[in-house]
Design a protein around this motif. Structure first.
Motif, short mmCIF file in Angstrom:
data_model
loop_
_atom_site.label_atom_id
_atom_site.label_comp_id
_atom_site.label_asym_id
_atom_site.label_seq_id
_atom_site.Cartn_x
_atom_site.Cartn_y
_atom_site.Cartn_z
N GLN A 1 21.77 -11.50 -14.86
CA GLN A 1 20.99 -10.49 -15.55
C GLN A 1 20.47 -11.06 -16.88
OE1 GLN A 1 23.84 -7.35 -16.15
NE2 GLN A 1 24.10 -6.97 -13.95
N PRO A 2 19.37 -10.52 -17.41
CA PRO A 2 18.87 -11.02 -18.71
C PRO A 2 19.94 -11.00 -19.80
CG PRO A 2 17.21 -9.66 -17.67
CD PRO A 2 18.43 -9.56 -16.80
N GLY A 3 20.84 -10.03 -19.74
CA GLY A 3 21.92 -9.94 -20.72
C GLY A 3 22.91 -11.08 -20.63
N ASP A 4 22.85 -11.87 -19.57
CA ASP A 4 23.74 -13.03 -19.44
C ASP A 4 23.21 -14.23 -20.24
OD1 ASP A 4 24.26 -12.32 -15.91
OD2 ASP A 4 25.41 -11.65 -17.66
N SER A 5 22.01 -14.12 -20.75
CA SER A 5 21.41 -15.22 -21.52
C SER A 5 22.25 -15.51 -22.76
CB SER A 5 19.98 -14.88 -21.92
OG SER A 5 19.16 -14.68 -20.79
N ALA A 6 22.72 -16.74 -22.86
CA ALA A 6 23.60 -17.17 -23.95
C ALA A 6 23.95 -18.63 -23.73
CB ALA A 6 24.90 -16.34 -23.98
N THR A 7 24.73 -19.20 -24.64
CA THR A 7 25.29 -20.53 -24.43
C THR A 7 26.71 -20.38 -23.91
OG1 THR A 7 23.92 -21.54 -26.15
CG2 THR A 7 25.94 -22.70 -25.53
N ALA B 1 22.53 -29.15 -19.60
CA ALA B 1 22.51 -28.74 -21.00
C ALA B 1 21.77 -27.42 -21.16
CB ALA B 1 21.86 -29.81 -21.87
N ALA B 2 20.78 -27.19 -20.27
CA ALA B 2 20.03 -25.94 -20.32
C ALA B 2 19.64 -25.56 -18.90
CB ALA B 2 18.78 -26.07 -21.20
N LEU B 3 19.54 -24.25 -18.68
CA LEU B 3 19.24 -23.75 -17.34
C LEU B 3 18.45 -22.45 -17.48
CD1 LEU B 3 19.79 -23.98 -14.25
CD2 LEU B 3 21.86 -22.63 -14.64
N SER B 4 17.35 -22.36 -16.73
CA SER B 4 16.53 -21.15 -16.75
C SER B 4 16.40 -20.65 -15.33
CB SER B 4 15.16 -21.46 -17.35
OG SER B 4 14.36 -20.29 -17.39
N VAL B 5 16.74 -19.37 -15.10
CA VAL B 5 16.72 -18.82 -13.75
C VAL B 5 16.08 -17.44 -13.78
CG1 VAL B 5 18.80 -20.11 -13.08
CG2 VAL B 5 19.00 -17.76 -13.95
N PRO B 6 15.57 -16.99 -12.64
CA PRO B 6 15.06 -15.62 -12.56
C PRO B 6 16.22 -14.64 -12.37
CG PRO B 6 14.72 -16.74 -10.49
CD PRO B 6 15.27 -17.76 -11.42
N GLU B 7 16.01 -13.44 -12.84
CA GLU B 7 17.02 -12.40 -12.72
C GLU B 7 17.45 -12.22 -11.25
OE1 GLU B 7 15.59 -8.71 -14.23
OE2 GLU B 7 17.49 -7.64 -13.94
N GLY B 8 18.73 -12.01 -11.05
CA GLY B 8 19.26 -11.76 -9.72
C GLY B 8 19.79 -13.00 -9.02
N GLU B 9 19.49 -14.15 -9.57
CA GLU B 9 19.94 -15.39 -8.92
C GLU B 9 21.41 -15.65 -9.21
OE1 GLU B 9 16.97 -18.42 -8.53
OE2 GLU B 9 18.37 -19.86 -9.43
N ASN B 10 22.11 -16.24 -8.23
CA ASN B 10 23.48 -16.73 -8.44
C ASN B 10 23.39 -18.13 -9.03
OD1 ASN B 10 24.36 -14.36 -7.14
ND2 ASN B 10 24.26 -15.38 -5.15
N THR C 1 19.22 -19.19 -19.74
CA THR C 1 18.19 -18.17 -19.94
C THR C 1 17.93 -17.50 -18.60
OG1 THR C 1 17.15 -19.47 -21.70
CG2 THR C 1 15.85 -17.68 -20.72
N VAL C 2 18.10 -16.18 -18.55
CA VAL C 2 17.83 -15.41 -17.34
C VAL C 2 16.56 -14.60 -17.59
CG1 VAL C 2 18.69 -13.72 -15.70
CG2 VAL C 2 20.29 -15.29 -16.83
N ASN C 3 15.53 -14.90 -16.83
CA ASN C 3 14.22 -14.28 -17.03
C ASN C 3 14.06 -13.02 -16.21
OD1 ASN C 3 13.12 -16.50 -18.73
ND2 ASN C 3 13.43 -17.68 -16.85
N PRO C 4 13.58 -11.94 -16.84
CA PRO C 4 13.41 -10.68 -16.10
C PRO C 4 12.31 -10.81 -15.04
CG PRO C 4 13.05 -10.35 -18.46
CD PRO C 4 13.24 -11.82 -18.25
#
Lengths: 118, 110
Positions: free
Chosen positions: B81-87, B9-18, B107-110
């Motif tokens: 990328q952080p710009g990929d943050s969305a639903t 339902a939700a996912l938080s990853v660091p920038e650059g991750e696949n 959520t993609v964290n810088p």
């Protein structure tokens, strides 16, 4: 093309009032859809039109809801009387399918109307 | 009745991750499957559409696969990328209608 246009973007009204939401589909599209999005139920299809004719309105929740498409460039969704549980974001979408319906049917969505009924 | 489920339902990853988003549906008799992106307070943007006869579609850093027989689809995002943050919403076309999942909030964290 400007994409699907919806108005108003935000609507706040009191219970019992009539609400009219408007949609202008992408020019040349032959299908128009009305959806409702809530946190609890997600996105749900309310009704859709083909060439201005309503095809399936089984998603319309109650008789208080009605939709019309008087011409190819305009549709309305009306709620009368409105109730607090109607509060949601209402989306309009359009697509062109022609003879390929229902196989190829990429839908393009408008920005939505956020409705709050107090 | 078609039902569409999206995990997580939700996912938080660091920038650059696949990363991979999952979608499953109960009725395999579908015409197509569509992935959308929704930004806060905005409408839906179509990302990829896969016909029932196709196995995958690619657009830039996005790759969507479809296994109709098992009722599954995945959306792969490379080098996030952080710009990929969305639903991200998955929708299947069956019985002339689109049925949506409830989405994955990325959520993609810088």
């Amino acid at each position: 093309d400007a994409g699907v246009i919806q108005s108003p973007r935000h609507e706040v009204t009191e219970m019992g009032q009539e609400v009219t939401l408007r949609c202008k589909p992408i020019s040349g599209h032959d299908y128009l859809f009305w959806y409702r999005q809530t946190m609890m139920r997600g996105l749900e299809l309310l009704i859709y039109f083909n060439n201005n004719v309503p095809i399936d309105d089984s998603g319309m929740p109650e008789d208080r809801f009605s939709a019309k498409m008087p011409n190819a460039s305009f549709s309305t969704l009306k709620i009368q009387p409105s109730e607090p549980r109607d509060s949601a974001v209402y989306f309009c979408a359009s697509s062109f399918a022609g003879a390929s319906w229902p196989v190829y049917n990429e839908q393009f969505f408008g920005p939505g109307t956020r409705l709050t009924v107090l | 009745k078609q039902e569409v489920t999206q995990i997580p339902a939700a996912l938080s990853v660091p920038e650059g991750e696949n990363l991979v988003l999952n979608c499953s549906f109960t009725d395999s008799a579908i015409y197509n499957l569509q992935w959308f992106r929704q930004d806060p307070g905005k409408g839906l943007t179509s990302l990829l559409l896969i016909q029932s006869s196709q196995r995958e579609q690619t657009s830039g850093r996005l790759n969507a696969s479809l296994d109709k027989s098992s009722g599954r689809s995945t959306l792969y995002i490379a080098a996030s990328q952080p710009g990929d943050s969305a639903t991200y919403l998955c929708a299947v076309k069956s019985n002339y209608k689109l049925t949506f999942g409830k989405g994955t909030l990325l959520t993609v964290n810088p």
